[in-house]
Structures are given as C-alpha cells and as structure tokens.
Design a protein around this motif. Sequence first.
Motif, short mmCIF file in Angstrom:
data_model
loop_
_atom_site.label_atom_id
_atom_site.label_comp_id
_atom_site.label_asym_id
_atom_site.label_seq_id
_atom_site.Cartn_x
_atom_site.Cartn_y
_atom_site.Cartn_z
N VAL A 136 66.53 14.19 85.01
CA VAL A 136 66.49 15.57 85.52
C VAL A 136 65.97 16.58 84.51
O VAL A 136 65.57 17.68 84.89
CB VAL A 136 67.86 16.04 86.07
N SER A 137 65.96 16.25 83.24
CA SER A 137 65.47 17.17 82.22
C SER A 137 63.99 16.91 81.98
O SER A 137 63.61 15.90 81.39
CB SER A 137 66.24 16.99 80.91
N LEU A 138 63.15 17.82 82.47
CA LEU A 138 61.71 17.69 82.31
C LEU A 138 61.25 18.65 81.23
O LEU A 138 61.51 19.85 81.31
CB LEU A 138 60.99 18.00 83.63
N PHE A 139 60.58 18.12 80.21
CA PHE A 139 60.00 18.92 79.14
C PHE A 139 58.50 18.98 79.39
O PHE A 139 57.90 17.98 79.82
CB PHE A 139 60.26 18.28 77.78
N PHE A 140 57.87 20.12 79.12
CA PHE A 140 56.43 20.25 79.28
C PHE A 140 55.94 21.43 78.45
O PHE A 140 56.74 22.25 77.99
CB PHE A 140 56.05 20.43 80.75
N SER A 141 54.65 21.51 78.26
CA SER A 141 54.07 22.65 77.54
C SER A 141 53.25 23.48 78.53
O SER A 141 52.72 22.95 79.51
CB SER A 141 53.21 22.18 76.37
N SER A 142 53.18 24.78 78.25
CA SER A 142 52.46 25.68 79.14
C SER A 142 51.94 26.87 78.35
O SER A 142 52.62 27.35 77.43
CB SER A 142 53.39 26.17 80.25
N ASN A 143 50.77 27.34 78.72
CA ASN A 143 50.30 28.60 78.16
C ASN A 143 50.38 29.71 79.21
O ASN A 143 49.72 30.71 79.13
CB ASN A 143 48.90 28.49 77.53
N GLY A 144 51.24 29.50 80.18
CA GLY A 144 51.57 30.49 81.20
C GLY A 144 53.00 30.95 81.00
O GLY A 144 53.54 30.88 79.89
N HIS A 145 53.66 31.39 82.03
CA HIS A 145 55.06 31.83 82.01
C HIS A 145 55.32 33.05 81.12
O HIS A 145 56.46 33.34 80.80
CB HIS A 145 56.02 30.69 81.62
N GLU A 146 54.27 33.76 80.72
CA GLU A 146 54.39 35.02 79.98
C GLU A 146 55.40 34.95 78.83
O GLU A 146 56.35 35.72 78.76
CB GLU A 146 54.74 36.15 80.94
N THR A 147 55.19 34.00 77.93
CA THR A 147 56.08 33.87 76.78
C THR A 147 55.33 34.29 75.53
O THR A 147 54.48 35.15 75.58
CB THR A 147 56.60 32.43 76.66
N MET A 148 55.62 33.67 74.40
CA MET A 148 55.07 34.09 73.12
C MET A 148 53.57 33.85 73.00
O MET A 148 52.91 34.45 72.17
CB MET A 148 55.82 33.41 71.99
N GLY A 149 53.02 32.94 73.76
CA GLY A 149 51.60 32.67 73.70
C GLY A 149 51.30 31.27 73.21
O GLY A 149 52.15 30.60 72.65
N GLY A 150 50.08 30.82 73.45
CA GLY A 150 49.74 29.46 73.12
C GLY A 150 50.48 28.50 74.03
O GLY A 150 50.94 28.87 75.11
N PHE A 151 50.61 27.26 73.62
CA PHE A 151 51.35 26.29 74.41
C PHE A 151 52.80 26.26 73.95
O PHE A 151 53.14 25.62 72.96
CB PHE A 151 50.71 24.90 74.29
N ASP A 152 53.66 26.97 74.66
CA ASP A 152 55.09 26.95 74.40
C ASP A 152 55.68 25.72 75.08
O ASP A 152 55.11 25.18 76.02
CB ASP A 152 55.75 28.21 74.95
N ILE A 153 56.84 25.28 74.61
CA ILE A 153 57.51 24.12 75.19
C ILE A 153 58.67 24.60 76.04
O ILE A 153 59.44 25.47 75.63
CB ILE A 153 57.98 23.15 74.10
N PHE A 154 58.78 24.00 77.22
CA PHE A 154 59.83 24.36 78.16
C PHE A 154 60.64 23.14 78.55
O PHE A 154 60.15 22.01 78.50
CB PHE A 154 59.22 24.96 79.44
N LYS A 155 61.85 23.40 78.97
CA LYS A 155 62.71 22.38 79.57
C LYS A 155 63.19 22.94 80.89
O LYS A 155 63.59 24.11 80.96
CB LYS A 155 63.91 22.08 78.68
N ILE A 156 63.13 22.13 81.93
CA ILE A 156 63.64 22.55 83.22
C ILE A 156 64.56 21.45 83.74
O ILE A 156 64.30 20.27 83.57
CB ILE A 156 62.51 22.85 84.22
N ASP A 157 65.67 21.88 84.32
CA ASP A 157 66.58 20.95 85.00
C ASP A 157 66.06 20.84 86.43
O ASP A 157 66.10 21.82 87.18
CB ASP A 157 68.01 21.48 84.97
N LEU A 158 65.55 19.68 86.81
CA LEU A 158 64.94 19.52 88.13
C LEU A 158 65.94 19.67 89.26
O LEU A 158 65.55 19.95 90.39
CB LEU A 158 64.23 18.16 88.21
N ASN A 159 67.23 19.50 88.97
CA ASN A 159 68.24 19.67 90.02
C ASN A 159 68.47 21.14 90.35
O ASN A 159 68.74 21.49 91.49
CB ASN A 159 69.58 19.05 89.61
N ILE A 160 68.41 22.00 89.33
CA ILE A 160 68.72 23.41 89.58
C ILE A 160 67.55 24.34 89.28
O ILE A 160 67.66 25.54 89.44
CB ILE A 160 69.96 23.87 88.79
#
Length: 137
Positions: free
Chosen positions: A103-127
């Motif tokens: 359920v814990s998915l890690f990925f990188s994104s240069n979206g989601h309006e964060t600090m910039g570049g490819f930030d790393i995110f974790k999302i709980d797929l259940n919630i």
Amino acid sequence: MLIYSAQDDVNGDIYYSKLEGSEWTTPIAFEALNSKASETHACFSADGKKIYFTSNRKGGFGGFDIYSVTQLPNGSWSRPTNLGSKINTEYDDRAPFIHPDGVSLFFSSNGHETMGGFDIFKIDLNIKLFIFIWYFI
C-alpha cells in the motif's frame, strides 16, 4: 527482473528477464506494459502479481504518468490502469516503487507544486494520503 531499454533516443520499453538456475534469460519486451509511447520505469509488487510503471502514452494527465497492471488468474496481464489525478500531474511522475506492504507507493514527481525538481513522495494507496519525503537537487 524488469529492464528499461531504448533502441533510439525517443522511445524506450520495459523488458523482462527470468533467473533460470544461475543464468538470466534473454530480455523479452513486456507487451502488457509497452505502447507506441515510452515506458521508462517499472517495479513488481512483493507477490509479483502487480506491476507499477511509467509511460507518456496518450490519455494520461501529461508528461509521464504512473500506471499499473495486475496479473489475472489465467496468467495474462490486465490492461494498464492510470493511477489517477491524486498521483499523476500535468508534469512528469516517475520511478514508482511499491513497498512490500502493498500500500505504500513511493514515486518522484516534478509536479504537485513542491520545492521543485523531482521531489519524492509516498502515498498510502488505501487512503490516498500524500507525504512529502525528500527534495532532489
């Protein structure tokens, strides 16, 4: 093992190889994932029955999106499913890794309006809860 290979500078595909004894088989294109677009990153779930991968195929949210396929009871793979707008942005979302908890998915994104570049995110797929993990320079 999942492998990325590009025959040209434009598009690449995901291939797989199996360990047979002490030797790896010749990589074979993973047709359930690949399209006329580019597929660049992929990972198996711990049980090997789901694959998360990135593609810039038509019909996504923009740039590279994260998709999944699931192994069906007959051993074939489902059609790719886009993980949706909570994860994918109009920019590039890449490098998925699913934790063995499933359920814990890690990925990188240069979206989601964060600090910039490819930030790393974790999302709980259940919630569908986002957690900002780290900033890449």
